[in-house]
Design a protein around this motif. Structure first.
Motif, PDB file in Angstrom:
ATOM      1  N   PRO A   1      58.619  72.206 -23.487  1.00 13.12           N
ATOM      2  CA  PRO A   1      58.899  71.654 -22.154  1.00 13.12           C
ATOM      3  C   PRO A   1      57.699  70.924 -21.556  1.00 13.12           C
ATOM      4  O   PRO A   1      57.850  69.858 -20.952  1.00 13.12           O
ATOM      5  CB  PRO A   1      59.275  72.897 -21.333  1.00 13.12           C
ATOM      6  CG  PRO A   1      59.775  73.878 -22.339  1.00 13.12           C
ATOM      7  CD  PRO A   1      58.924  73.650 -23.545  1.00 13.12           C
ATOM      8  N   MET A   2      56.511  71.500 -21.717  1.00 11.42           N
ATOM      9  CA  MET A   2      55.313  70.850 -21.187  1.00 11.42           C
ATOM     10  C   MET A   2      55.013  69.553 -21.935  1.00 11.42           C
ATOM     11  O   MET A   2      54.682  68.530 -21.336  1.00 11.42           O
ATOM     12  CB  MET A   2      54.115  71.795 -21.275  1.00 11.42           C
ATOM     13  CG  MET A   2      54.234  73.008 -20.365  1.00 11.42           C
ATOM     14  SD  MET A   2      55.274  74.315 -21.069  1.00 11.42           S
ATOM     15  CE  MET A   2      54.078  75.188 -22.058  1.00 11.42           C
TER      16      MET A   2
ATOM     17  N   ASN B   1      57.105  67.617 -23.540  1.00 13.61           N
ATOM     18  CA  ASN B   1      58.115  66.597 -23.256  1.00 13.61           C
ATOM     19  C   ASN B   1      57.889  65.893 -21.924  1.00 13.61           C
ATOM     20  O   ASN B   1      58.311  64.752 -21.736  1.00 13.61           O
ATOM     21  CB  ASN B   1      59.517  67.219 -23.262  1.00 13.61           C
ATOM     22  CG  ASN B   1      60.027  67.462 -24.668  1.00 13.61           C
ATOM     23  OD1 ASN B   1      59.411  67.056 -25.645  1.00 13.61           O
ATOM     24  ND2 ASN B   1      61.148  68.130 -24.780  1.00 13.61           N
ATOM     25  N   THR B   2      57.259  66.579 -20.997  1.00 11.80           N
ATOM     26  CA  THR B   2      57.011  65.987 -19.681  1.00 11.80           C
ATOM     27  C   THR B   2      55.610  65.379 -19.584  1.00 11.80           C
ATOM     28  O   THR B   2      55.185  64.972 -18.503  1.00 11.80           O
ATOM     29  CB  THR B   2      57.193  67.038 -18.573  1.00 11.80           C
ATOM     30  OG1 THR B   2      56.439  68.216 -18.888  1.00 11.80           O
ATOM     31  CG2 THR B   2      58.643  67.428 -18.430  1.00 11.80           C
ATOM     32  N   GLY B   3      54.898  65.310 -20.716  1.00 12.80           N
ATOM     33  CA  GLY B   3      53.600  64.658 -20.735  1.00 12.80           C
ATOM     34  C   GLY B   3      52.435  65.537 -20.328  1.00 12.80           C
ATOM     35  O   GLY B   3      51.312  65.036 -20.171  1.00 12.80           O
ATOM     36  N   CYS B   4      52.683  66.850 -20.160  1.00 15.30           N
ATOM     37  CA  CYS B   4      51.609  67.766 -19.736  1.00 15.30           C
ATOM     38  C   CYS B   4      50.885  68.309 -20.964  1.00 15.30           C
ATOM     39  O   CYS B   4      50.991  69.501 -21.303  1.00 15.30           O
ATOM     40  CB  CYS B   4      52.189  68.886 -18.884  1.00 15.30           C
ATOM     41  SG  CYS B   4      53.008  68.310 -17.385  1.00 15.30           S
TER      42      CYS B   4
ATOM     43  N   THR C   1      64.122  68.284 -19.949  1.00 17.45           N
ATOM     44  CA  THR C   1      63.890  67.831 -18.572  1.00 17.45           C
ATOM     45  C   THR C   1      64.658  66.557 -18.249  1.00 17.45           C
ATOM     46  O   THR C   1      64.828  66.219 -17.065  1.00 17.45           O
ATOM     47  CB  THR C   1      62.393  67.609 -18.332  1.00 17.45           C
ATOM     48  OG1 THR C   1      61.881  66.730 -19.350  1.00 17.45           O
ATOM     49  CG2 THR C   1      61.636  68.925 -18.385  1.00 17.45           C
ATOM     50  N   PHE C   2      65.161  65.842 -19.243  1.00 18.69           N
ATOM     51  CA  PHE C   2      65.984  64.656 -18.994  1.00 18.69           C
ATOM     52  C   PHE C   2      67.217  65.027 -18.169  1.00 18.69           C
ATOM     53  O   PHE C   2      67.644  64.266 -17.292  1.00 18.69           O
ATOM     54  CB  PHE C   2      66.418  64.036 -20.322  1.00 18.69           C
ATOM     55  CG  PHE C   2      67.334  62.848 -20.185  1.00 18.69           C
ATOM     56  CD1 PHE C   2      66.814  61.590 -19.911  1.00 18.69           C
ATOM     57  CD2 PHE C   2      68.710  62.981 -20.329  1.00 18.69           C
ATOM     58  CE1 PHE C   2      67.655  60.487 -19.782  1.00 18.69           C
ATOM     59  CE2 PHE C   2      69.548  61.890 -20.196  1.00 18.69           C
ATOM     60  CZ  PHE C   2      69.022  60.632 -19.927  1.00 18.69           C
TER      61      PHE C   2
ATOM     62  N   THR D   1      65.842  65.210 -14.514  1.00 17.24           N
ATOM     63  CA  THR D   1      65.355  63.966 -13.904  1.00 17.24           C
ATOM     64  C   THR D   1      66.393  62.845 -13.924  1.00 17.24           C
ATOM     65  O   THR D   1      66.337  61.937 -13.096  1.00 17.24           O
ATOM     66  CB  THR D   1      64.082  63.484 -14.618  1.00 17.24           C
ATOM     67  OG1 THR D   1      64.379  63.263 -16.007  1.00 17.24           O
ATOM     68  CG2 THR D   1      62.973  64.518 -14.502  1.00 17.24           C
ATOM     69  N   GLU D   2      67.325  62.907 -14.883  1.00 19.23           N
ATOM     70  CA  GLU D   2      68.371  61.878 -14.997  1.00 19.23           C
ATOM     71  C   GLU D   2      69.738  62.572 -15.040  1.00 19.23           C
ATOM     72  O   GLU D   2      70.507  62.414 -15.982  1.00 19.23           O
ATOM     73  CB  GLU D   2      68.148  61.037 -16.259  1.00 19.23           C
ATOM     74  CG  GLU D   2      66.827  60.308 -16.312  1.00 19.23           C
ATOM     75  CD  GLU D   2      66.755  59.162 -15.311  1.00 19.23           C
ATOM     76  OE1 GLU D   2      67.818  58.763 -14.804  1.00 19.23           O
ATOM     77  OE2 GLU D   2      65.638  58.678 -15.042  1.00 19.23           O
TER      78      GLU D   2
END
Length: 258
Positions: free
Chosen positions: A45-46, A48-51, A184-185, A188-189
């Motif tokens: 999860p981290m 995938n969100t760029g973290c 997370t898509f 956010t979408e």
């Protein structure tokens, strides 16, 4: 072979019987299974969100916990792919512990078919079923063929499911289309995610299938919500539950307020 079972976060929290079914299935094939109790998230999860800075220590902890086993088996294509295809960003190219773990981490059906040579599962599942192939399993682990590559590949999940007595696999129109979850898509979408999920569900329902089967409970969780809220004639089951002999789940009513 001393095998470690890695259970993804969402299975641990929401669908624990999938983990239990995976354990039972592996043990039925004579595998000595360990469950490291200090295991945590793989960090997907981290990542995938760029973290990246947050994902790196989680990846290092994962390797520390699991590198001592002969193999790691996971009932999720996406988490398996995170380890196999994306952990390289957090380790040196010559890190032997990481390289051993990377090369010996397998998705459940992949492990059964490719590592154990299983071609037949004893059991009965007298239902019409359809198969959802998750994107990570197709595009990164290559667990089946996909339309963008004209390369014939054995569908490992289908091979095992169709070996059960009484099962009838129904054909769907678009076998390798995304369900729209994407972690997370889906947050956010939301609207796009729901539209994609409904397309997938309607394809399966239209085939006459009673049960949608997949190797990723995250995809099934997404589509199960869409099915329940619209009272569609479809159930969902993880492949581990089907192969371990679980009965068809009872249809649940939508809670007030949804």
């Amino acid at each position: 072979m001393n095998v470690a079972l890695f259970v993804p976060c969402y299975i641990d929290q929401f669908f624990p019987d999938v983990a239990i079914a995976t354990l039972e299935l592996l043990e039925s094939q004579g595998v000595n299974v360990s469950f490291p109790e200090n295991q945590t998230c793989c960090g997907q999860p981290m990542a995938n969100t760029g973290c990246t800075a947050d994902a790196a220590p989680v990846a290092r902890k994962f390797v520390e916990i699991f590198s001592g086993y002969d193999a790691v088996v996971c009932p999720s294509g996406s988490c398996t792919s995170m380890i196999r295809n994306h952990y390289g960003d957090y380790f040196a190219a010559d890190d032997e512990r990481f390289l051993k773990l990377r090369d010996n981490t397998f998705e459940l059906c992949e492990f059964l078919v490719d590592q154990l040579g299983v071609r037949q599962i004893e059991g009965r599942f007298p239902h019409r079923v359809s198969i959802h192939s998750s994107c990570h399993g197709l595009r990164e682990l290559r667990l089946a063929g996909s339309s963008e590559q004209m390369i014939p590949r054995e569908n490992k999940l289908r091979l095992l499911v169709e070996s059960l007595d009484g099962v009838e696999i129904m054909p769907i129109t678009r076998q390798d289309e995304c369900c729209g979850f994407g972690g997370t898509f889906a947050v956010t979408e939301r609207e796009t995610s729901v539209a994609m999920g409904l397309d997938r569900v309607q394809d399966h329902v239209g085939s006459g299938s009673e049960v949608m089967i997949a190797g990723d409970m995250s995809c099934l969780m997404h589509m199960q919500g869409l099915i329940r809220r619209r009272d569609m004639p479809m159930r969902v089951m993880h492949v581990a539950e089907v192969l371990a002999g679980r009965a068809l789940p009872q249809k649940k009513a939508v809670s007030a307020g949804y």
